[in-house]
Structures are given as structure tokens and as C-alpha cells.
Design an enzyme around this catalytic site. Structure first.
Site, mmCIF file in Angstrom:
data_model
loop_
_atom_site.group_PDB
_atom_site.id
_atom_site.type_symbol
_atom_site.label_atom_id
_atom_site.label_comp_id
_atom_site.label_asym_id
_atom_site.label_seq_id
_atom_site.Cartn_x
_atom_site.Cartn_y
_atom_site.Cartn_z
ATOM 1 N N ASP A 185 0.506 -0.841 0.492
ATOM 2 C CA ASP A 185 0.580 -0.321 0.065
ATOM 3 C C ASP A 185 1.174 1.049 -0.127
ATOM 4 O OD1 ASP A 185 -2.415 -0.854 -0.312
ATOM 5 O OD2 ASP A 185 -2.328 -1.685 2.079
ATOM 6 N N ARG A 221 -0.832 3.881 17.196
ATOM 7 C CA ARG A 221 -2.055 5.090 16.540
ATOM 8 C C ARG A 221 -1.447 6.356 16.194
ATOM 9 N NH1 ARG A 221 -0.115 1.563 13.255
ATOM 10 N NH2 ARG A 221 -1.812 -0.216 11.929
ATOM 11 N N ASP A 226 -7.714 2.537 10.920
ATOM 12 C CA ASP A 226 -6.588 3.091 11.153
ATOM 13 C C ASP A 226 -7.021 4.504 10.242
ATOM 14 O OD1 ASP A 226 -5.184 1.685 13.156
ATOM 15 O OD2 ASP A 226 -4.452 0.207 11.486
ATOM 16 N N SER A 263 -2.960 -9.554 6.751
ATOM 17 C CA SER A 263 -2.520 -8.776 6.690
ATOM 18 C C SER A 263 -2.530 -8.634 7.947
ATOM 19 C CB SER A 263 -3.650 -7.563 6.780
ATOM 20 O OG SER A 263 -3.554 -6.152 7.091
#
Ligand code: ARG
Length: 412
Positions: free
Chosen positions: A17, A96, A125, A174
Site C-alpha cells: 500500500d 496509532r 486506522d 494482513s
């Protein structure tokens, strides 16, 4: 006349990504330069190697920022709040805001006017990153979400552009790993009825018949030592992940309700979190009063909810911590945890602040502080008074009410 070149910071992992985001930020959003930033919250070494290598191959200006200690301290704050979300101890969620802040700071320092992440439009996220970034006046960009990218499209695009993604997309799942938890999602795990194979696990081995006793020492709600050895936050968490992981502790398989409302199947590993959360709660049972414990459950739930949302900087959290920290002044003592069969069970606890009188609770003593067993008689007489009264009124009312047709058969 020369116009200054424009720069954008990208939260960069070197995975598929974020790798495709590098050229896209130039082609689709008109930035002249992209700066990749990776923040260390305890990912495995291999992830930094991957980020470095990919950045090199892309000729990307790249920074790695160490936020491990700050992150570890936040994890221990989560212990004080007994924090989990639906059974998940919040590793990704807690990391995060720390990652987002570190990137924002660096972005400003190196003169960026934009800031970007590679999150999709389906997960949590994107919300956690942007909650922090939108406080600044930098342009916030989410190429994967905004351009509607799919994994297939990204793989094709990367091949076309000759982007270095070989190592970035070998696995079907993932995975997100930091000091506090490792999460595995996607592919075959997306089917809630699919039983995961052992190979999704990396931090834990299937529980064996072996057992172990471990002593955790707390000061003001913070774990400070394991088996008498003082450890800083990072080392303490790393040590327990490794140690408890060998006993299969801290596996969670969960249908998780994401912020957007989607239910997602998640698998987690979090040995240290499980040990510390269980031990901490065990100590609170000893030192907090009944009403403190019951009220704290509500406060803790709110704390965990905000943490899940990535809103650990919300004023509400500061207020909740006012209460939490006051209660933690007495959460000092030692807890013994037994590792057995994949569980970390509290088996002993001691503290100078114990709200506990052995003589008062014991069956062997008659009088304590001038109170005798017989003094409970009055309490026993009153106990349930209102319920008895209410029930007898209800019974009386039912008896007086006209009875419905006794034989009911013909009259329907
Ligand atoms: N569902 C968790 C959260 O939102 C973890 C997500 C981790 N991401 C991953 N790619 N495995 O906090």
C-alpha cells in the site's frame, strides 16, 4: 520565477500500500517530493529492513523515528485502566496516535505541506491517523481510500511501474505488530467459521502441560518488576511477551466491531498484556473498595473505548485519568501469576494497602472491633425488605383481578 517544490510526508512501512502511494502522490496529487516516515513502536527488525530497502529502491527520503519508550508507557497506562476492547488489548489502537504525532512533527520539521497514509477506507486506522493530523494545517491525503485502490490493482500498478514490492506482499494475511500486540487478519481468516491453523501465531506456542509461577510487582498501578527484577517499560513488556508466549498465553480470536460498524474477524497475540492486565486486576481486587471497583469498571470501559477510537488525547481521557490515578495511589504490591494451559491466573497477591482484615473475614474469630456475629441479625432482618413488600403487593393485586375464562375452549 521559481516556485518552491512541494513535499508530502507519508507514513511508510515499505509494504504494498505505502509503496504504491509514493508515485501516486506525485502523479495524482501533484507533489514534487515524497518523504517516507517509519515510526518504531516495537515492530520486528525485518519490517525496518523492508522499509529501508524499499525506500532505497524508490530513492525516497526516509526517516525512522524511535517511539518505543513512549509507546510502552502508554501501554502501561492502559494496564492501569484494565483496558481492552471486546477482549483485544488495543495494541494497534494505542500505537496509532503516537505514530501519527511523530510523523506530523517530522513532516513540519522537513517542510512538508501535506501528509498521507496508506490505509483503506474500511478500517479504523484512517480515523486514528487523521484525528491527529487534522489538527494541523497540512493537507491530509489518503490515496488508497480516495482513489478506491484494490490490492489487485496495486499489484498490477507496481509491476507496471517496476516498484520494489517483492518482499512486501508475500503473505496472504494482513499483519500488524508492535510491542503490545500482534494482529492477523484477512484471507482465509475472513470466514468466521474457518478454524485458524497454528501457523498464524508467531509470539505464542500452543500451550503444553508445563506450568510456571511469576511474580509481578506494581507501584502506583504500574508494573515495575518481574520476579523481583526491576525493568523499564520496554524491557518488561518484551520479557513477558517472550516468557509467557512460550506457555501459549494471550491468544484472542474475535469478531470485532470496528468503528465504521463493520464486524471483522481478528486474531491477536498479546502474552505480556494478558499477564499484566490479569495481575493488575488481581491487585485492585485486594486494595480497592467495592464501590471504587464497580465505578472504576465504567471509567475503564470509557478509557478503552476512547483508546480504540484513537482519541487518547481527548479531554475526556484526561478527566478519566484523574479518577484512575487517584485509585492507583494504593495499587502497590506483588501478585503471583500462574502460567498454565494457555492461561495466566492470579494465584496470590499482597499489599500494604489491602482493604482486608483476615480476623474480620475469618470463621475462627467471634468479635472484631467490638462487632459480633449476632450484630448481623438486624441487617439480616431488613435485607430484602423492599423486594418482599413489592412481591406481596403484586401477589395481592393478582388475586383480586378477575380471572380469565376458566374453560377458554369455545371462546376464541
Ligand atoms: N482491528 C485492530 C484495530 O483496529 C487491529 C488492526 C490491525 N491491522 C492489521 N492489518 N492486522 O485496532
Amino acid at each position: 520565477m521559481t516556485t518552491e517544490s512541494t513535499k508530502i510526508a507519508l507514513a511508510f512501512s515499505g509494504g504494498l500500500d505505502t509503496t504504491v502511494c509514493v508515485p501516486l502522490l506525485k502523479e495524482e496529487y501533484g507533489y514534487d517530493e515524497v518523504v517516507g516516515i517509519t515510526v518504531d513502536v516495537g515492530q520486528p527488525e525485518a519490517e525496518f529492513d523492508e522499509a529501508e530497502e524499499t525506500a532505497d529502491a524508490l530513492d525516497l527520503e526516509h526517516y525512522v523515528i524511535d517511539a518505543k519508550a513512549e509507546f510502552a508507557n502508554l501501554c502501561l497506562d492502559a494496564v492501569k485502566a484494565n483496558a481492552d476492547y471486546q477482549g483485544y488489548p488495543l495494541g494497534t489502537a494505542l500505537a496509532r496516535p503516537i505514530i501519527a504525532e511523530a510523523i506530523l512533527e517530522k513532516a513540519k520539521e522537513v517542510g512538508c505541506t501535506g501528509i498521507a497514509h496508506g490505509c483503506t477506507g474500511k478500517g479504523n486506522d484512517q480515523l486514528r491517523f487523521e484525528a491527529v493530523w487534522r489538527e494541523s494545517d497540512l493537507e491530509v491525503i489518503a490515496p488508497v481510500r480516495e482513489l478506491g485502490l484494490t490490492r489487485e490493482w496495486e499489484i498490477e500498478y507496481a509491476a507496471e511501474k517496476n516498484l520494489p514490492v517483492e518482499s512486501g506482499n508475500e503473505g496472504a494475511w494482513s499483519i500488524d505488530t508492535n510491542l503490545w500486540s500482534r494482529s492477523v487478519e484477512g484471507d482465509d481468516l475472513e470466514d468466521p467459521s474457518f478454524i485458524p491453523s497454528e501457523d498464524i501465531y508467531e509470539w505464542t506456542t500452543a500451550p503444553t502441560g508445563e506450568t510456571e509461577l511469576v511474580e509481578i510487582t506494581f507501584e502506583n498501578g504500574y508494573p515495575v518488576a518481574v520476579d523481583g527484577e526491576q525493568l523499564d517499560a520496554v524491557s518488561l513488556i518484551e520479557y513477558l511477551n517472550e516468557f509467557a508466549g512460550k506457555y501459549g498465553i494471550g491468544r484472542t480470536d474475535l469478531m470485532e466491531d470496528r468503528m465504521l460498524g463493520l464486524k471483522v474477524r481478528e486474531n491477536y497475540e498479546h502474552p505480556a498484556a494478558t499477564v499484566l492486565l490479569n495481575a493488575h486486576e488481581g491487585l485492585e481486587q485486594l486494595v480497592l473498595t467495592k464501590e471504587e471497583r464497580s465505578f472504576k469498571t465504567q471509567i475503564d470501559n470509557q478509557w478503552a473505548e476512547k483508546a480504540y477510537e484513537g482519541l487518547i488525547n481527548a479531554p475526556l481521557v484526561t478527566a478519566l485519568e484523574g479518577f484512575i490515578n487517584t485509585t492507583q495511589e494504593r495499587v502497590t504490591g506483588t501478585v503471583t501469576v500462574k502460567f498454565q494451559g494457555g492461561q495466566a491466573r492470579v494465584v496470590a497477591r499482597e499489599s500494604d494497602f489491602a482493604v482486608y482484615s483476615e480476623s474480620a473475614a475469618s470463621f475462627n474469630t467471634e468479635t472484631v472491633d467490638g462487632i459480633t456475629q449476632a450484630d448481623a441479625t438486624g441487617v439480616a432482618k431488613y435485607h430484602g425488605f423492599q423486594s418482599r413488600l413489592a412481591n406481596s403487593i403484586l401477589k395481592g393485586a393478582k388475586q383480586e383481578a378477575p380471572t380469565p375464562m376458566a374453560d377458554g375452549g369455545e371462546d376464541q
